[in-house]
Design an enzyme around this catalytic site. Structure first.
Site, PDB file in Angstrom:
ATOM      1  N   GLY A   1     -18.449  71.172 -19.570  1.00 41.78           N
ATOM      2  CA  GLY A   1     -17.874  71.774 -18.374  1.00 41.78           C
ATOM      3  C   GLY A   1     -17.626  70.743 -17.296  1.00 41.78           C
ATOM      4  O   GLY A   1     -18.536  69.988 -16.946  1.00 41.78           O
TER       5      GLY A   1
ATOM      6  N   TYR B 207     -15.201  71.508 -32.062  1.00 41.30           N
ATOM      7  CA  TYR B 207     -14.761  70.807 -30.854  1.00 41.30           C
ATOM      8  C   TYR B 207     -15.792  70.737 -29.740  1.00 41.30           C
ATOM      9  O   TYR B 207     -15.960  69.696 -29.111  1.00 41.30           O
ATOM     10  CB  TYR B 207     -13.508  71.507 -30.309  1.00 41.30           C
ATOM     11  CG  TYR B 207     -13.015  70.963 -28.989  1.00 41.30           C
ATOM     12  CD1 TYR B 207     -12.209  69.831 -28.935  1.00 41.30           C
ATOM     13  CD2 TYR B 207     -13.358  71.577 -27.774  1.00 41.30           C
ATOM     14  CE1 TYR B 207     -11.754  69.323 -27.720  1.00 41.30           C
ATOM     15  CE2 TYR B 207     -12.903  71.077 -26.556  1.00 41.30           C
ATOM     16  CZ  TYR B 207     -12.099  69.952 -26.536  1.00 41.30           C
ATOM     17  OH  TYR B 207     -11.662  69.452 -25.339  1.00 41.30           O
TER      18      TYR B 207
ATOM     19  N   CYS C 116     -20.206  76.303 -21.218  1.00 40.46           N
ATOM     20  CA  CYS C 116     -20.861  75.592 -20.117  1.00 40.46           C
ATOM     21  C   CYS C 116     -22.059  74.856 -20.691  1.00 40.46           C
ATOM     22  O   CYS C 116     -22.447  75.055 -21.844  1.00 40.46           O
ATOM     23  CB  CYS C 116     -21.321  76.569 -19.028  1.00 40.46           C
ATOM     24  SG  CYS C 116     -20.001  77.490 -18.226  1.00 40.46           S
TER      25      CYS C 116
ATOM     26  N   ASN D 148     -24.607  80.290 -19.959  1.00 46.06           N
ATOM     27  CA  ASN D 148     -23.486  79.833 -20.779  1.00 46.06           C
ATOM     28  C   ASN D 148     -23.066  80.983 -21.677  1.00 46.06           C
ATOM     29  O   ASN D 148     -23.890  81.548 -22.394  1.00 46.06           O
ATOM     30  CB  ASN D 148     -23.905  78.634 -21.641  1.00 46.06           C
ATOM     31  CG  ASN D 148     -22.831  78.227 -22.638  1.00 46.06           C
ATOM     32  OD1 ASN D 148     -21.640  78.386 -22.377  1.00 46.06           O
ATOM     33  ND2 ASN D 148     -23.251  77.718 -23.778  1.00 46.06           N
ATOM     34  N   GLY D 149     -21.789  81.346 -21.626  1.00 45.01           N
ATOM     35  CA  GLY D 149     -21.304  82.428 -22.464  1.00 45.01           C
ATOM     36  C   GLY D 149     -20.379  83.335 -21.687  1.00 45.01           C
ATOM     37  O   GLY D 149     -19.840  82.970 -20.627  1.00 45.01           O
TER      38      GLY D 149
END
Length: 501
Positions: free
Chosen positions: A28, A257, A2, A101-102
């Site tokens: 995201g 990526y 995210c 995020n995670g």
């Protein structure tokens, strides 16, 4: 994966938060949200959709205040619903908003403890709500009528003791300030920046440095693993490493990526890393096929372009743009559901026949995860007239689930799991397939920052650094994934029916 951002400003921050989220949109595409603070009052807007879809002028006008946090969501835990969109909020103590995020690896256990011991209610299945309530509970234990910096640091230290997995967090405490922290391994990225204005410094914390650059913030540094940063409303900044033990072990797939090439991450340039990835892959091809018959190298837009240039130079063949990308179709890797990914590939890319006709073509992509996208792209190259189609992956084979915030939760969905290169080659329909070696990928990242020694590379190696990932845990994730896919397929079928009415 995210995107998170937090700002303590000297004036309205709503537009700055919006602009930062648009820069982080690649992290995201499922949902987006912004929460701002005006004195002790929070203002919130969040919904499913892209940033430009969620926020209209009327929403922005209501997001008043000189402090705020934002989030763009890519779901790995919880469902693709508006209730799971972030930032999340709890009113005790003080009022706290949080964006995360995670992915936690012990969220089930924590959810039970939160209810039974902490006496707090969870309203979603999101592990981000677990992080929020753990932090809120620990802050209520540590603080008095007003939370002091040392109270906040004690609360974050307790979060580190209770939470396992990957987490990069920005949180806002009503009437106090902005808090940011990163797990003791620093798996997910988080950076700190500063911008000087007439009435003092403004601070931004974000998932990637590109958000700082675009908005004229100076990158000060990465938030350290196990560190807590607290920025008061008046701009006073406090920082302290609060984890008992910490060691930087960042996610290596960020460089492959997830991140934008113009970001600096853990001291390394993502762009420079990808250049080195292409050079090392070119060297491997020359070792294995010194007399190759490749006529042209064609990158698969967008992420592989940086690696394609040094690869073509190493091989001594031209680099050509053989695919035109529709920029209005999202990143297929992070689309919610396999069927949606498959449908989007053809809409996303179109081949330029001239670059393929009667040529031996080497296609290069950043990675091969599920294999369906690669298979369709090889088919497109053949239809465009390629004589032979070779395929290069700038990353090693993705063989294992990722449990730290990337959508790779089931080994059965990964094309390289329990398959040989020859079997993968046959599945995608390529005449030859070559992968990057993990050692070369690690070397490429370390070349950008020699201080990086170890990486979270579980999707390639099967090593889980938090030490709490068992076969049983992975099996449970796979079962949950299968159930979620049923729901997504049902939703897609219903949408198709409604569109036909």
């Amino acid at each position: 994966m995210c995107g998170v951002v937090g700002i303590v400003g000297r004036g309205p921050v709503n537009q700055t938060l919006y602009d930062a989220l648009t820069v982080l949109q690649h992290r995201g595409q499922d949902a987006a949200g912004i929460m701002t603070a005006q004195d002790r009052r929070f203002h919130l807007r969040k919904a499913n959709g892209l940033v430009r879809e969620v926020f209209q002028a009327r929403h922005m006008l209501r997001l008043e205040g000189d402090m705020g946090i934002g989030h763009c969501r890519y779901p790995t835990a919880g469902g693709p619903s508006a209730a799971e969109a972030q930032p999340l909020y709890t009113n005790s103590p003080f009022g706290i908003g949080l964006a995360h995020n995670g992915n936690l690896t012990n969220s089930r256990t924590l959810s039970e403890l939160i209810y039974r011991s902490d006496r707090r209610h969870l309203n979603t299945t999101s592990d981000s709500e677990v992080v929020l309530n753990v932090f809120a509970h620990e802050l209520s234990r540590a603080a008095g009528v007003k939370a002091q910096p040392e109270d906040i640091f004690r609360a974050v230290a307790a979060v580190h003791k209770r939470c396992r997995g990957a987490y990069a967090v920005v949180a806002m405490i009503a009437g106090h300030g902005l808090v940011a922290f990163r797990d003791p391994y620093g798996i997910r990225p988080l950076v700190l920046g500063q911008r000087n204005v007439d009435n003092g410094p403004e601070y931004m914390i974000a998932s990637e440095s590109v958000a700082l650059n675009v908005l004229d913030f100076e990158l000060l540094r990465d938030v350290a693993p196990g560190e807590a940063i607290y920025i008061e409303r008046d701009g006073r900044l406090h920082a302290q490493e609060v984890a008992v033990t910490s060691k930087l072990v960042p996610c290596i797939f960020e460089y492959v990526y997830l991140a934008r090439p113009d970001s600096m991450m853990n001291g390394a340039s993502v762009y420079q890393v990808r250049l080195q990835m292409g050079a090392s892959l070119g060297a491997k091809i020359l070792r294995e096929r010194p007399n190759h018959d490749i006529d042209v190298v064609i990158p698969i837009p967008e992420t592989s372009r940086t690696s394609a240039l040094p690869l073509a130079q190493m091989l001594g063949v031209p680099l050509r743009e053989g695919f035109v990308k529709n920029r209005y179709v999202g990143r297929t890797f992070i689309m919610p559901g396999q069927e949606e990914r498959q449908r989007s590939v053809r809409r996303k890319l179109n081949a330029i026949d001239l670059e393929f006709r009667d040529k031996n073509v080497l296609l290069i992509d950043d990675s091969i995860v599920r294999g369906t996208t690669s298979r369709k792209i090889v088919e497109m190259a053949r239809r465009a007239g390629a004589r032979r189609v070779y395929f290069a992956s700038a990353a090693p084979p993705v063989r294992y689930p990722n449990v730290y915030g990337i959508d790779m939760p089931a080994a059965s969905e990964l094309i390289a799991h329990d398959r040989t290169n020859a079997e993968i080659e046959a599945y995608i329909g390529a005449d030859w397939l070559v992968y990057q070696d993990l050692a070369d990928l690690s070397t490429a990242v370390r070349a950008g920052h020699p201080g990086l020694h170890e990486f979270e590379d579980s999707c390639f190696s099967g090593r889980y650094i938090t030490g709490d990932v068992s076969e049983g845990y992975l099996a449970e994730l796979a079962a949950e994934r299968a159930e979620a896919n049923k729901w997504i397929r049902a939703r897609a079928e219903l949408t198709d029916v409604l569109n036909d009415i």
